[in-house]
Design a protein around this motif. Sequence first.
Motif, short mmCIF file in Angstrom:
data_model
loop_
_atom_site.label_atom_id
_atom_site.label_comp_id
_atom_site.label_asym_id
_atom_site.label_seq_id
_atom_site.Cartn_x
_atom_site.Cartn_y
_atom_site.Cartn_z
N VAL A 162 0.78 -1.22 0.11
CA VAL A 162 0.05 0.08 -0.06
C VAL A 162 0.83 1.28 -0.06
N GLN A 186 1.64 -2.14 4.49
CA GLN A 186 1.22 -3.63 4.11
C GLN A 186 -0.02 -3.97 4.83
N VAL A 187 -1.06 -4.84 3.93
CA VAL A 187 -2.09 -5.19 4.33
C VAL A 187 -2.11 -6.30 5.41
N SER A 232 -7.87 -8.10 6.60
CA SER A 232 -8.75 -7.74 5.43
C SER A 232 -10.31 -8.47 5.60
N ILE A 259 -3.93 -1.78 7.86
CA ILE A 259 -2.60 -1.47 7.24
C ILE A 259 -1.61 -1.21 8.18
N PHE A 263 -3.75 0.99 -3.30
CA PHE A 263 -3.43 -0.51 -3.10
C PHE A 263 -2.61 -1.03 -4.37
#
Length: 472
Positions: free
Chosen positions: A29, A42-43, A46, A53, A70
Amino acid sequence: MKEYKTITEVSGPLVYVDVDEPVAYDEMVEIETPDGDVKRGQVLESSEKFVAIQVFEGTEGIGQDASVRFLGETLKMPVTEDLLGRVLDGSGEPIDGGPDIVPDERRDIVGEAINPHAREYPEEFIQTGVSAIDGMNTLVRGQKLPIFSASGLPHNDLALQIARQASVPEEEGDGEGSEFAVVFGAMGITAEEANEFMEDFERTGALERSVVFMNLADDPAVERTVTPRMALTTAEYLAFDRGYHVLVILTDMTNYCEALREIGAAREEVPGRRGYPGYMYTDLAQLYERAGRIEGVEGSVTQIPILTMPGDDDTHPIPDLTGYITEGQIMLDRDLNSQGVTPPVNVLPSLSRLMDDGIGEGLTREDHGDVSDQLYAAYAEGEDLRDLVNIVGREALSERDNLYLDFADRFEDEFVDQGFDTDRDVEATLDLGWELLSLFPKEELNRVDEELIEQYYVEDEAAAAEEAAAAD
């Protein structure tokens, strides 16, 4: 590439964003603030309606007016043989002022587990030049052998010594083109420690065959979680694509686990033992199990993770879980350190489970196993007698007991204590072992084959003369 301006919450290193479609786990991201500042993330979690994030550069300056993009790919490490000799930060960006990295390819840092059927059993000796390791707790290629240390002990000096001295003996017949490299990953270290590391690497020339990743104590904790994965991805490329034998040194794994706990707390996860995440065992296993050899592939990845045990407690979750996953441990001892023994390795609780497969004729020397067993037994008996001396005094002990006490002192002073600048090859280590064992009469060496005693026993000429005179 989809862009959102729907940040709902910022909590520690985490940013929560509402989304209208599912986003992939671990997807990269970019977060852009109104000032034009771009931060990477970074995710971490989800769902259909929101994502969490983790932001590598810290969340300072990020508000609800920031844009979130994204990128549709996971975090990757640019790999190339030209990384040797380079210094990178914890997220893989060069910090040595050198040229930009032109990668051969970009690899996912999560890596792929080695197929158990394709694994080759580790059984080839790595010489560290440290007698307490080479002689008593031998490291072999493809092994993961951690160093258990504690606050204030010189584990960094030992790490540098191993990085500087580690070598693959030529007589093992690796074939042309077999080379050796070091990947050094530092996590949560101070700027002073970083300067010491770099001065030593540059002074000794070890940097030429090393790739160094530096994550400092004031860097975001989230970056600490990707540093070992960056290092291991680089190591796997050098080993399995370029044929190097790679030694990966990771310090300090305790700082890594503290970062996991910090992120878990920010996510409001239910904590496990002592507040650490319940999945810490799985997370550590994902790192440690990336060591090994692959059948038919020249290179190898060997790991030496270093951790400081909080409160000198070897039952703490970090050393406890590490011990379950790895093949032994090298224990540093506070009492030996206070006596000035360097490196302060206590060989009694130390262990290398793969040692027997990496020593012997054709690998080290045919007497290695017997010498190690006899040294261990004699030192253990000397240690037990030290406790007895504190109760009854040395005068109450027999001549034999006093001999074992003298041996324990000399073992620490001559065998273990070698300083951080002395590089002993395995021949010198074993010869020194025989010199110490020769303090005992031959009948005391009950763990050594008689043929080896005849070949290697160092006769004390003065004692032999006395025995001959007494016989006459």
